[in-house]
Scaffold this active site. Sequence first.
Site, short mmCIF file in Angstrom:
data_model
loop_
_atom_site.label_atom_id
_atom_site.label_comp_id
_atom_site.label_asym_id
_atom_site.label_seq_id
_atom_site.Cartn_x
_atom_site.Cartn_y
_atom_site.Cartn_z
N ASP A 109 0.83 -1.22 0.00
CA ASP A 109 0.00 0.00 0.00
C ASP A 109 0.86 1.26 0.00
O ASP A 109 0.52 2.26 -0.63
CB ASP A 109 -0.98 0.00 1.19
N ASP A 129 -1.00 8.35 5.27
CA ASP A 129 -2.19 7.50 5.06
C ASP A 129 -2.77 7.09 6.41
O ASP A 129 -2.11 6.41 7.20
CB ASP A 129 -1.80 6.27 4.23
N1 LIG Z 1 -15.68 10.88 10.58
C1 LIG Z 1 -15.29 9.62 10.72
N2 LIG Z 1 -15.33 9.02 11.92
C2 LIG Z 1 -14.95 7.76 12.09
N3 LIG Z 1 -14.48 6.99 11.10
C3 LIG Z 1 -14.41 7.52 9.88
C4 LIG Z 1 -14.80 8.86 9.61
N4 LIG Z 1 -14.59 9.10 8.29
C5 LIG Z 1 -14.10 7.95 7.77
N5 LIG Z 1 -13.98 7.01 8.71
C6 LIG Z 1 -13.48 5.64 8.59
O1 LIG Z 1 -12.18 5.74 8.11
C7 LIG Z 1 -11.86 4.54 7.46
C8 LIG Z 1 -11.16 4.95 6.21
O2 LIG Z 1 -10.71 3.84 5.57
P1 LIG Z 1 -9.27 3.76 4.97
O3 LIG Z 1 -9.41 3.00 3.72
O4 LIG Z 1 -8.62 5.07 4.94
O5 LIG Z 1 -8.51 2.92 6.05
P2 LIG Z 1 -8.95 1.55 6.69
O6 LIG Z 1 -9.83 0.85 5.76
O7 LIG Z 1 -9.51 1.84 8.06
O8 LIG Z 1 -7.56 0.86 6.89
P3 LIG Z 1 -6.81 -0.21 5.95
O9 LIG Z 1 -6.72 0.39 4.59
O10 LIG Z 1 -5.51 -0.36 6.63
O11 LIG Z 1 -7.69 -1.41 5.97
C9 LIG Z 1 -13.15 3.78 7.19
O12 LIG Z 1 -13.21 2.63 7.99
C10 LIG Z 1 -14.24 4.78 7.60
O13 LIG Z 1 -15.32 4.15 8.21
C1 LIG Z 2 2.26 -0.48 7.75
C2 LIG Z 2 1.10 -1.17 7.07
C3 LIG Z 2 0.40 -2.11 8.04
C4 LIG Z 2 0.11 -0.06 6.67
O1 LIG Z 2 -0.98 -0.56 5.99
C5 LIG Z 2 1.57 -1.91 5.79
O2 LIG Z 2 2.10 -1.02 4.90
C6 LIG Z 2 2.58 -2.99 6.11
O3 LIG Z 2 2.21 -4.05 6.55
N1 LIG Z 2 3.88 -2.69 5.86
C7 LIG Z 2 4.99 -3.59 6.02
C8 LIG Z 2 6.18 -2.93 6.65
C9 LIG Z 2 6.68 -1.69 5.95
O4 LIG Z 2 5.98 -1.06 5.17
O5 LIG Z 2 7.84 -1.31 6.20
K LIG Z 3 -5.87 2.23 3.11
#
Ligand SMILES: Nc1ncnc2c1ncn2[C@@H]1O[C@H](COP(=O)(O)OP(=O)(O)OP(=O)(O)O)[C@@H](O)[C@H]1O
Ligand SMILES: CC(C)(CO)[C@@H](O)C(=O)NCCC(=O)O
Ligand SMILES: [K+]
Length: 257
Positions: A109, A129
């Site tokens: 990512d 991010d």
């Molecule tokens: N105002 C808010 N309050 C709480 N949560 C929020 C708000 N706005 C967005 N979110 C949450 O933020 C998250 C954004 O998702 P994002 O793709 O950025 O990361 P993630 O899905 O939590 O993490 P990953 O990609 O590591 O799985 C979503 O789960 C969404 O529900």
């Molecule tokens: C840090 C996370 C968990 C963020 O999604 C992912 O990028 C990950 O598992 N990274 C591996 C370690 C690194 O990026 O150095």
């Molecule tokens: K993400």
Amino acid sequence: MLLAIDCGNTNTVFSIWDGTSFLCTLRTSTHHARTADAYFTWYSTLVKHYGIDADITDVIISSTVPRVVFNLRVFADRFFGCRPLVVGKPDCLLPHAPRVDEGTQVGPDRLVNTAGAFDRHGGDLIVVDFGTATTFDVVSQDGAYIGGVIAPGVNLSLEALHMAAAALPHVDISVPQQVVGTNTVACIQSGIFWGYVGLVREICTRIKAERDRPMTVVATGGLAPLFQQSADLFDVMEEDLTMHGLTVIHKYNKDIG
Ligand SMILES: Nc1ncnc2c1ncn2[C@@H]1O[C@H](COP(=O)(O)OP(=O)(O)OP(=O)(O)O)[C@@H](O)[C@H]1O
Ligand SMILES: CC(C)(CO)[C@@H](O)C(=O)NCCC(=O)O
Ligand SMILES: [K+]
């Protein structure tokens, strides 16, 4: 058309790219046990619901959870008859190779965010991010990922307080009116919100000082707007940065054959 898949530790996002724009974005929780058939049932129901006529010919996957890749490969093969590009695998080339310590497996990512942000903004970037983890990816002037910072994600920190302390409830993030909370929920929200504002500001300041040059701060993830609304932390916010990065890497691999 391209189906771009971004699997995070919490959520999995599918987006259909027609070469010009994203036709739709579908979100589900990440589960390693979800089968190819289950992905397709979910996917086809939503695509039909939105009335999208998608002819998927290509699939690209970025996954921070290695175990989900197997079922997604089967999904791509069985339903679209294609072999997906998987970011981080040797046959998926990157426009700019990361410059990190030998043996380091950079999160796919982060590599994707780097490629997406460099394509839009050029070099000397800090990409923030707000996902499961809060990550900072430093992009050199020539577009390479050269390192960064990993901090716990906002929701993870909130959950950790609740899990570890018997008297602390589960709390959702919000922008506190004041710093000094006058009840437990307000105290937690203040600690997390203003704590993360400080974390982001300090880390970006220190990265810029260490690199000794001006850098553009690009933010992505659902919580970026919440933080930007109370403090001027980012130069740009792009919700679709990871998806854009996937299209950039896909195009790069297509172009070089
Ligand atoms: N105002 C808010 N309050 C709480 N949560 C929020 C708000 N706005 C967005 N979110 C949450 O933020 C998250 C954004 O998702 P994002 O793709 O950025 O990361 P993630 O899905 O939590 O993490 P990953 O990609 O590591 O799985 C979503 O789960 C969404 O529900
Ligand atoms: C840090 C996370 C968990 C963020 O999604 C992912 O990028 C990950 O598992 N990274 C591996 C370690 C690194 O990026 O150095
Ligand atoms: K993400």
